[in-house]
Design an enzyme around this catalytic site. Structure first.
Site, short mmCIF file in Angstrom:
data_model
loop_
_atom_site.label_atom_id
_atom_site.label_comp_id
_atom_site.label_asym_id
_atom_site.label_seq_id
_atom_site.Cartn_x
_atom_site.Cartn_y
_atom_site.Cartn_z
N CYS A 14 1.99 0.87 -13.00
CA CYS A 14 3.01 -0.06 -13.50
C CYS A 14 2.49 -1.49 -13.42
CB CYS A 14 4.29 0.07 -12.67
SG CYS A 14 5.50 -1.24 -12.98
N CYS B 110 4.79 -3.52 -10.59
CA CYS B 110 4.81 -3.18 -9.16
C CYS B 110 3.60 -2.38 -8.73
CB CYS B 110 6.10 -2.42 -8.81
SG CYS B 110 6.13 -0.72 -9.40
N CYS C 36 7.48 0.44 -14.98
CA CYS C 36 8.37 1.51 -14.51
C CYS C 36 9.61 1.59 -15.40
CB CYS C 36 8.87 1.22 -13.10
SG CYS C 36 7.66 1.44 -11.81
N CYS D 43 11.15 0.10 -9.24
CA CYS D 43 10.20 -0.98 -9.48
C CYS D 43 10.52 -2.19 -8.58
CB CYS D 43 10.25 -1.39 -10.95
SG CYS D 43 8.83 -2.35 -11.50
#
Lengths: 278, 201
Positions: free
Chosen positions: A240, A243, A265, A271
């Site tokens: 992602c 994150c 995400c 997230c």
């Protein structure tokens, strides 16, 4: 003067009883679609009227409600359904998966594993997994009655013949407790394994199609496949972009008109939690 | 109409109905667990308060109800239920959506009730059995959906040859009856998917 005063959770009590009876039958016959007298709701079909009716029939003043739309807590459908229940049932709401007792979802299962006592309510557009293969309700009903699911395997086989693999990527059919073939609603097949032996109760409401079905906790949910073409979930090469999570379902976000894009995400709560930890 | 028919229902019908339903839903989705009933009713004897609470939660004019002889013989019970729920009475157990059974030990066999059809297995009778205990009866070992590995429940009194009758009920799947056990202050459920064995054999 307060003219707009509704019964608790909007629905009248007779409707709630009717839905509650359908829910109990659905739990007792996992994967079987129980017909119910779906009501008109103050939102159009296709916006989660089935899920809303199921939630309204089970929710109580002590519940904490979370609503997600494609994994996100902050999109139109999720925000308006959350506001609806705040207004008509005055319940607490949350975006945290772990804090919720009822999670109404449109097309995702949260990344954080669900626990015992939680209820996941799915909004379902087409509950009948065989519908696009056989349009007649009389026939699909007979096929479920006779456990005749050859047609579904032919469909998956035709995927392989055409694409070299099972190309179905969402609404991927599952078999529940070795008996009924069920549509998990248009969740990505990435989420199918989370349904298997989940400690949470999973309820499915299809408002326009007037069906309720369920998967009780700790129930076998097996994605259909072949020995030489086993079921597999989507994988992502990058983490992602926000994150850094891996092993989660990602959405593609277009950034500009020159091909710029990022993968983030789909589960916004997951997230945010990951970013808070770092 | 006598006031005994009017009194004794839920004090807060909307929230009591919701609380009782959630207990029954939790019990049905996790067979063998004992769920406390927060809301009470005060029905005429021999109808038990917990069984009456379940009936008030689930029954209405759409659901024919069958009463076992012990309940049917008492006029105040049927009058009370009629007033509180509006449910019609089923002439035969096979017509019933719900059956209220005050004396499970002498009840007719499970296959007398509606079993649903292969096309519509949901069109079956849900049995509400009044039991005295969920913990001090004969121990049943339960397996199936809703149960992680195996669990135990010890309801009593139960119908004669219950384990054998239940095996036949399992064999009819997806047809079959579902059972709600209503004990004082608590409920437990046996959906048709639950497999039952006795430990002493």
């Amino acid at each position: 003067m307060n003219i707009a005063s509704y019964n608790f959770a909007y629905l009248d009590e007779q409707t709630k009883r009717m839905i509650r009876r359908a829910i109990l039958k659905a739990i007792a016959i996992p994967g079987y679609q129980v017909p119910f007298a779906s009501r008109e709701m103050p939102m159009p079909y296709g916006w989660g009227t089935g899920g809303v009716q199921v939630t309204a029939a089970i929710i109580g003043p002590n519940d904490v409600l979370k609503v997600i739309d494609q994994g996100a807590d902050d999109t139109t459908n999720a925000v308006s359904i959350r506001a609806f229940f705040q207004k008509v049932a005055n319940v607490a709401v949350t975006t945290k998966t772990g804090d919720a007792s009822i999670i109404q979802t449109r097309h995702r299962i949260p990344e954080k594993p669900l626990g015992q006592g939680q209820v996941l309510v799915y909004q379902v557009p087409i509950p009948e997994p065989l519908r696009f293969l056989e349009p007649r309700e009389t026939e699909t009903r007979k096929m479920h009655a006779l456990e005749e699911y050859g047609l579904m395997h032919v469909k998956l086989y035709e995927d392989i013949a055409r694409h070299g693999r099972i190309a179905t990527s969402y609404a991927y059919p599952v078999k529940v407790e070795g008996r009924y073939v069920m549509d998990p609603s248009p969740t990505p097949k990435f989420d199918n394994p989370k349904m298997h032996m989940s400690p949470a109760l999973q309820l499915f409401g299809a408002g326009r199609e007037k069906r309720i079905y369920a998967v009780p906790p700790f129930t076998d949910v097996v994605s259909l496949d072949f020995e030489d073409h086993p079921f597999e979930i989507q994988t992502f090469t990058e983490p992602c972009a926000l994150c850094g999570s891996t092993g989660v379902y990602l959405d593609e976000v277009i950034l500009d008109d020159r091909g710029g894009r990022m993968f983030v995400c789909s589960d916004t709560d997951h997230c945010e939690e990951c970013r808070d930890e770092h | 109409m006598e006031s005994t028919h009017i009194e004794g229902g839920f004090t807060a019908p909307v929230l009591d109905g919701q609380a009782v339903f959630r207990a029954v839903m939790d019990a049905m989705s996790r067979p063998g667990t004992v769920q406390k009933l927060a809301a009470g009713t005060n029905p005429p004897a021999p109808l038990a308060a917990s069984a009456a609470a379940v009936a008030l939660t689930l029954c209405d004019h759409d659901t024919p109800v069958w009463l076992d002889p012990a309940l049917k013989g008492v006029e105040t019970v049927s009058a009370w239920l009629s007033f509180q729920t509006g449910a019609p009475y089923a002439h035969t157990p096979a017509d019933a959506h719900f059956a209220l059974i005050a004396e499970p030990a002498t009840m007719i066999s499970l296959d007398n009730f509606a079993q649903g059809s292969q096309d519509y297995p949901d069109r079956s009778t849900t049995l509400i059995l009044q039991v005295e205990t969920l913990e001090a009866g004969a121990v049943l070992t339960l397996e199936g959906p809703g149960i992680e590995t195996a669990t135990r429940l010890a309801p009593g009194p139960m119908p004669r040859h219950f384990v054998e009758q239940w095996r036949q009920n399992n064999a009819r799947f997806p047809r079959g009856v579902d059972v709600i056990l209503a004990a004082p202050g608590a409920v437990a459920c046996l959906p048709r998917t639950t497999r039952i064995s006795t430990t002493e054999a």
